[in-house]
Design a protein around this motif. Structure first.
Motif, mmCIF file in Angstrom:
data_model
loop_
_atom_site.group_PDB
_atom_site.id
_atom_site.type_symbol
_atom_site.label_atom_id
_atom_site.label_comp_id
_atom_site.label_asym_id
_atom_site.label_seq_id
_atom_site.Cartn_x
_atom_site.Cartn_y
_atom_site.Cartn_z
ATOM 1 N N GLN A 172 3.278 -10.428 -3.580
ATOM 2 C CA GLN A 172 1.860 -10.181 -3.320
ATOM 3 C C GLN A 172 1.403 -10.940 -2.069
ATOM 4 O O GLN A 172 0.675 -10.406 -1.240
ATOM 5 C CB GLN A 172 1.011 -10.574 -4.535
ATOM 6 C CG GLN A 172 -0.389 -10.013 -4.486
ATOM 7 C CD GLN A 172 -0.432 -8.496 -4.590
ATOM 8 O OE1 GLN A 172 0.181 -7.903 -5.460
ATOM 9 N NE2 GLN A 172 -1.172 -7.861 -3.709
ATOM 10 N N GLN A 226 2.404 0.047 -1.361
ATOM 11 C CA GLN A 226 2.552 -1.390 -1.098
ATOM 12 C C GLN A 226 1.216 -2.136 -1.212
ATOM 13 O O GLN A 226 0.851 -2.919 -0.345
ATOM 14 C CB GLN A 226 3.212 -1.626 0.260
ATOM 15 C CG GLN A 226 4.609 -1.051 0.321
ATOM 16 C CD GLN A 226 5.339 -1.383 1.593
ATOM 17 O OE1 GLN A 226 4.779 -1.949 2.527
ATOM 18 N NE2 GLN A 226 6.603 -1.033 1.637
ATOM 19 N N ALA A 236 1.912 -5.814 -6.426
ATOM 20 C CA ALA A 236 3.247 -6.254 -6.839
ATOM 21 C C ALA A 236 3.310 -6.295 -8.358
ATOM 22 O O ALA A 236 2.346 -6.690 -9.012
ATOM 23 C CB ALA A 236 3.536 -7.639 -6.266
ATOM 24 N N THR A 250 6.929 -3.346 -5.598
ATOM 25 C CA THR A 250 5.580 -2.894 -5.311
ATOM 26 C C THR A 250 5.483 -1.385 -5.479
ATOM 27 O O THR A 250 6.508 -0.696 -5.537
ATOM 28 C CB THR A 250 5.150 -3.313 -3.888
ATOM 29 O OG1 THR A 250 3.780 -2.976 -3.696
ATOM 30 C CG2 THR A 250 5.987 -2.642 -2.820
#
Length: 137
Positions: A126, A19, A22, A15
């Motif tokens: 994800q 974050q 992804a 990622t």
């Protein structure tokens, strides 16, 4: 880093620093994946490993579960400072195949199992990111 463990190939995803998204990293021969991760963690910061947990539709572990558990133990032993989380990976391979099909890739590329593993790792990561974002909101 997400890991879609397989007996032959293992898909990896990472990622961005925030974050949010992804991205597929690579698909590695399973026998070489720990060495690949070691090299990667020397160059990039990894705070968490998210390992896909293979389960049947009814929630029971799949046939590969003992191998995944053994891999997680090796991961924890080799990288004790990095947290390991399990993430339900039911439907990720099916969803990955659908995404690849919709992407417009040629038939030969759509049959590439390594691509399916990498996309599956992206989906695992994800899903993990979204669940943690919701839990922390």
């Amino acid at each position: 880093m997400a890991i879609d463990f397989g007996t032959k190939r293992t898909g990896l995803a990472v990622t961005d620093p925030l974050q949010i998204i992804a991205n597929g990293l690579d698909t590695i021969a399973t026998g070489e994946v720990l060495d690949f991760i070691e090299q990667y963690t020397q160059e990039e910061e990894v705070s968490t490993f998210v390992v896909g947990e293979p389960m049947h539709l009814d929630g029971n572990p799949s046939q590969i579960a003992p191998q995944v558990n053994a891999f997680i133990q090796q991961l924890q032993k080799r990288f004790p400072a990095i947290a390991v989380h399990r993430q339900d990976e039911r439907f990720t391979s099916v969803e990955a195949k659908q995404i690849i099909l919709k992407s417009g890739l040629k038939k030969k590329k759509r049959r590439d199992k390594a691509l399916v593993d990498k996309v599956s790792a992206v989906l695992i990561l994800q899903d993990y990111l979204e669940k943690n974002r919701t839990a922390n909101s």
